[in-house]
Design a protein around this motif. Structure first.
Motif, PDB file in Angstrom:
ATOM      1  N   PRO A   1      50.325  -6.283 -15.422  1.00 41.59           N
ATOM      2  CA  PRO A   1      51.247  -7.185 -16.358  1.00 41.59           C
ATOM      3  C   PRO A   1      50.929  -8.727 -16.312  1.00 41.59           C
ATOM      4  O   PRO A   1      50.589  -9.113 -15.129  1.00 41.59           O
ATOM      5  CB  PRO A   1      52.724  -6.700 -15.834  1.00 41.59           C
ATOM      6  CG  PRO A   1      52.627  -6.401 -14.592  1.00 41.59           C
ATOM      7  CD  PRO A   1      51.290  -5.608 -14.452  1.00 41.59           C
ATOM      8  N   PHE A   2      51.188  -9.385 -17.421  1.00 44.07           N
ATOM      9  CA  PHE A   2      51.115 -10.778 -17.185  1.00 44.07           C
ATOM     10  C   PHE A   2      51.831 -11.380 -16.198  1.00 44.07           C
ATOM     11  O   PHE A   2      51.497 -12.394 -15.437  1.00 44.07           O
ATOM     12  CB  PHE A   2      51.248 -11.347 -18.552  1.00 44.07           C
ATOM     13  CG  PHE A   2      50.948 -13.053 -18.793  1.00 44.07           C
ATOM     14  CD1 PHE A   2      49.735 -13.556 -18.329  1.00 44.07           C
ATOM     15  CD2 PHE A   2      52.038 -13.846 -19.398  1.00 44.07           C
ATOM     16  CE1 PHE A   2      49.515 -14.843 -18.221  1.00 44.07           C
ATOM     17  CE2 PHE A   2      51.606 -14.959 -19.402  1.00 44.07           C
ATOM     18  CZ  PHE A   2      50.352 -15.692 -18.950  1.00 44.07           C
ATOM     19  N   TYR A   3      53.320 -11.103 -16.359  1.00 46.68           N
ATOM     20  CA  TYR A   3      54.171 -11.622 -15.389  1.00 46.68           C
ATOM     21  C   TYR A   3      54.983 -10.418 -15.062  1.00 46.68           C
ATOM     22  O   TYR A   3      55.959  -9.734 -15.847  1.00 46.68           O
ATOM     23  CB  TYR A   3      55.232 -12.765 -15.884  1.00 46.68           C
ATOM     24  CG  TYR A   3      56.207 -13.275 -14.968  1.00 46.68           C
ATOM     25  CD1 TYR A   3      55.955 -13.395 -13.720  1.00 46.68           C
ATOM     26  CD2 TYR A   3      57.420 -13.123 -15.447  1.00 46.68           C
ATOM     27  CE1 TYR A   3      56.866 -14.052 -12.995  1.00 46.68           C
ATOM     28  CE2 TYR A   3      58.479 -13.685 -14.468  1.00 46.68           C
ATOM     29  CZ  TYR A   3      58.160 -14.109 -13.313  1.00 46.68           C
ATOM     30  OH  TYR A   3      59.283 -14.564 -12.526  1.00 46.68           O
ATOM     31  N   ASP A   4      55.535 -10.295 -13.513  1.00 46.96           N
ATOM     32  CA  ASP A   4      56.223  -9.088 -13.133  1.00 46.96           C
ATOM     33  C   ASP A   4      57.511  -9.656 -12.633  1.00 46.96           C
ATOM     34  O   ASP A   4      57.241 -10.093 -11.488  1.00 46.96           O
ATOM     35  CB  ASP A   4      55.586  -8.234 -12.195  1.00 46.96           C
ATOM     36  CG  ASP A   4      56.394  -7.125 -11.472  1.00 46.96           C
ATOM     37  OD1 ASP A   4      57.599  -7.029 -12.048  1.00 46.96           O
ATOM     38  OD2 ASP A   4      55.946  -6.534 -10.760  1.00 46.96           O
ATOM     39  N   SER A   5      58.629  -9.771 -13.171  1.00 48.88           N
ATOM     40  CA  SER A   5      60.144 -10.316 -12.710  1.00 48.88           C
ATOM     41  C   SER A   5      60.753  -9.185 -12.103  1.00 48.88           C
ATOM     42  O   SER A   5      61.940  -9.663 -11.688  1.00 48.88           O
ATOM     43  CB  SER A   5      60.596 -10.928 -13.800  1.00 48.88           C
ATOM     44  OG  SER A   5      61.157  -9.919 -14.960  1.00 48.88           O
ATOM     45  N   SER A   6      60.441  -7.977 -11.663  1.00 45.15           N
ATOM     46  CA  SER A   6      61.135  -6.895 -11.278  1.00 45.15           C
ATOM     47  C   SER A   6      61.397  -6.997  -9.695  1.00 45.15           C
ATOM     48  O   SER A   6      62.196  -6.363  -9.258  1.00 45.15           O
ATOM     49  CB  SER A   6      60.587  -5.635 -11.503  1.00 45.15           C
ATOM     50  OG  SER A   6      59.110  -5.650 -10.958  1.00 45.15           O
ATOM     51  N   ASP A   7      60.361  -7.766  -9.078  1.00 43.60           N
ATOM     52  CA  ASP A   7      60.515  -7.695  -7.571  1.00 43.60           C
ATOM     53  C   ASP A   7      60.402  -8.953  -6.985  1.00 43.60           C
ATOM     54  O   ASP A   7      59.770  -9.557  -6.155  1.00 43.60           O
ATOM     55  CB  ASP A   7      59.116  -6.946  -7.203  1.00 43.60           C
ATOM     56  CG  ASP A   7      59.625  -6.777  -5.733  1.00 43.60           C
ATOM     57  OD1 ASP A   7      60.776  -6.827  -5.194  1.00 43.60           O
ATOM     58  OD2 ASP A   7      58.448  -6.248  -5.003  1.00 43.60           O
ATOM     59  N   GLY A   8      60.959 -10.081  -7.894  1.00 44.69           N
ATOM     60  CA  GLY A   8      61.138 -11.604  -7.347  1.00 44.69           C
ATOM     61  C   GLY A   8      59.738 -12.060  -7.228  1.00 44.69           C
ATOM     62  O   GLY A   8      58.506 -11.594  -8.034  1.00 44.69           O
ATOM     63  N   LYS A   9      59.216 -12.929  -6.304  1.00 48.35           N
ATOM     64  CA  LYS A   9      58.131 -13.585  -6.196  1.00 48.35           C
ATOM     65  C   LYS A   9      57.069 -12.598  -5.856  1.00 48.35           C
ATOM     66  O   LYS A   9      55.914 -12.870  -5.962  1.00 48.35           O
ATOM     67  CB  LYS A   9      58.315 -14.797  -5.081  1.00 48.35           C
ATOM     68  CG  LYS A   9      57.119 -15.649  -4.721  1.00 48.35           C
ATOM     69  CD  LYS A   9      57.173 -16.615  -3.669  1.00 48.35           C
ATOM     70  CE  LYS A   9      58.204 -17.617  -3.966  1.00 48.35           C
ATOM     71  NZ  LYS A   9      58.389 -18.801  -3.228  1.00 48.35           N
ATOM     72  N   ASP A  10      57.283 -11.558  -5.146  1.00 51.50           N
ATOM     73  CA  ASP A  10      56.433 -10.436  -4.800  1.00 51.50           C
ATOM     74  C   ASP A  10      55.962  -9.415  -5.971  1.00 51.50           C
ATOM     75  O   ASP A  10      55.234  -8.463  -5.838  1.00 51.50           O
ATOM     76  CB  ASP A  10      56.908  -9.792  -3.671  1.00 51.50           C
ATOM     77  CG  ASP A  10      57.224 -10.524  -2.416  1.00 51.50           C
ATOM     78  OD1 ASP A  10      56.281 -11.570  -2.211  1.00 51.50           O
ATOM     79  OD2 ASP A  10      58.234 -10.576  -1.619  1.00 51.50           O
ATOM     80  N   GLY A  11      56.509  -9.674  -7.203  1.00 48.70           N
ATOM     81  CA  GLY A  11      56.225  -9.007  -8.202  1.00 48.70           C
ATOM     82  C   GLY A  11      54.680  -8.917  -8.463  1.00 48.70           C
ATOM     83  O   GLY A  11      53.929  -9.894  -8.322  1.00 48.70           O
ATOM     84  N   LYS A  12      53.907  -7.736  -8.830  1.00 47.71           N
ATOM     85  CA  LYS A  12      52.714  -7.626  -9.146  1.00 47.71           C
ATOM     86  C   LYS A  12      52.420  -7.775 -10.344  1.00 47.71           C
ATOM     87  O   LYS A  12      51.910  -6.711 -11.260  1.00 47.71           O
ATOM     88  CB  LYS A  12      52.551  -6.099  -8.593  1.00 47.71           C
ATOM     89  CG  LYS A  12      52.672  -5.841  -6.969  1.00 47.71           C
ATOM     90  CD  LYS A  12      52.186  -4.495  -6.441  1.00 47.71           C
ATOM     91  CE  LYS A  12      52.436  -4.505  -5.083  1.00 47.71           C
ATOM     92  NZ  LYS A  12      51.809  -3.111  -4.399  1.00 47.71           N
ATOM     93  N   GLY A  13      52.087  -9.243 -10.699  1.00 47.31           N
ATOM     94  CA  GLY A  13      51.753  -9.516 -11.970  1.00 47.31           C
ATOM     95  C   GLY A  13      50.797 -10.747 -11.740  1.00 47.31           C
ATOM     96  O   GLY A  13      50.700 -11.112 -10.712  1.00 47.31           O
TER      97      GLY A  13
END
Length: 369
Positions: A149-161
């Motif tokens: 994903p372009f931006y992953d907001s699901s896991d805070g700063k550690d999101g895998k985007g």
């Protein structure tokens, strides 16, 4: 100063076809700082291209100034990182036709196509005969088996985007604005609504990541595109959203003279019909100077914005470098990748760096320099 001419040998499946010179360059010390290396689709010589692992690898590697990606939009207007509009094992599946949940299901079931020849040749010279893993990277590594994903907001700063890998550091996102997922399949054109939706969603993700972490992300981003329409839209949107303070100053025009249709990958022949005029929007590198003085902005003199240029490396010449630098703009070039290592890419790119090119997008120059 000395004049050097590099020669590249063109190989095909039947052998050497020709030897052609790259434009002569006067080597000098005219560079604005040191030439910076951009990781093409992430660190794609070490991790599979356009995956979270590739972007994280580039972000963690001190040699890279930034990492480039391409954006595609799904049916729910969620943005994904992929050069191809159909990156799955079933090549009839288009990102633009699927919902976000459907793409997540494809990810979870390991449907991202990562290895071997494509079932059909891709309309792209970056990888010969559609080969997706030319470096034989280790596909068992974590985070190399799913569309990123372009931006992953699901896991805070550690999101895998993609954007997540740039939070809290000084690396630079290089974002290519593409058109495949925006095209109407019936007409082969992009509606204003679709264009605005895409640009807005890209910018919302950037702003969200930037503001959530009180970061400098916005000021570090480069937007690049072959298509004037997308650059126009992003410049206007950035002006509007940022109250004309405009901290995003990095816009680059991509040039690849004569590569008609190179960046359109689809089984639908109508998708060859692109928004705008191909000669004006992509191929005609002889018009590069108009991007340096703001005249590219369609006569709106109250909103002109000079733009850096990002041509295919063999098109760069001393006049480009000199005039861009006189306007305090960059000359960047692309791409040092698998398909061009056999044409003495490292030698020619070393010459370009010595001549003053500011950035070079590449895959695996380290192993050949």
């Amino acid at each position: 100063m000395t004049r050097k001419t590099a020669f590249i040998t063109i190989f095909t499946s039947v052998g050497i076809t020709s030897i052609v010179p790259i434009v002569p360059l006067l080597t000098s010390n005219t560079a604005i700082g040191t030439t910076k290396l951009i990781a093409h689709r992430g660190y794609s010589a070490k991790y599979f291209q356009n995956t979270y692992a590739a972007f994280k690898g580039a972000s963690d590697d001190k040699n890279f100034y930034g990492a480039e990606t391409d954006l595609q939009m799904d049916k729910d207007r969620h943005i994904w990182c992929s050069h191809y509009s159909n990156p799955f094992k079933d090549h009839t599946i288009m990102i633009g036709d699927k919902t976000t949940d459907e793409i997540k299901t494809l990810n979870d079931s390991g449907q991202l196509f990562r290895d071997g020849p494509m079932q059909r040749p891709l309309d792209n010279k970056a990888y010969p005969v559609g080969e997706m893993n030319p470096y034989n990277v280790d596909l068992s590594l974590p985070d190399t088996d799913a569309l990123c994903p372009f931006y992953d907001s699901s896991d805070g700063k550690d999101g895998k985007g993609y954007l997540n890998t740039f939070i809290g550091n000084n690396k630079h996102p290089i974002i290519e604005l593409k058109i495949e997922s925006l095209l109407n399949k019936e007409t082969g054109v992009i509606s204003t609504v679709e264009l605005d939706t895409f640009i807005n969603k890209v910018f919302v993700d950037i702003k969200t990541a930037n503001d959530t972490y009180d970061d400098t992300l916005i000021s570090r981003i480069y937007f690049i595109s072959f298509f004037d329409d997308l650059l126009y839209a992003m410049v206007e949107h950035a002006h509007f959203e940022l109250d004309n303070t405009f901290p995003i100053s990095h816009f680059q025009k991509l040039f690849d003279d004569g590569a008609v249709g190179q960046y359109i990958t689809s089984i639908n022949p109508l998708w060859k019909h692109e928004i705008g005029n191909k000669k004006d929007s992509n191929s005609n590198v002889n018009r590069w100077e108009k991007y340096l003085d703001g005249s590219w902005y369609d006569g709106k003199k109250d909103k002109t914005h000079a733009i850096s240029i990002d041509p295919y490396y063999a098109l760069v010449n001393n006049s480009m470098i000199k005039k861009a630098h006189e306007n305090h703009l960059n000359v960047d070039c692309w791409t040092a990748d698998y398909s061009r290592t056999e044409v003495y890419e490292p030698m020619s790119l070393a010459m370009l760096a010595n001549a003053g090119v500011d950035m070079i997008t590449q895959d695996d120059w380290f192993n050949y320099s």
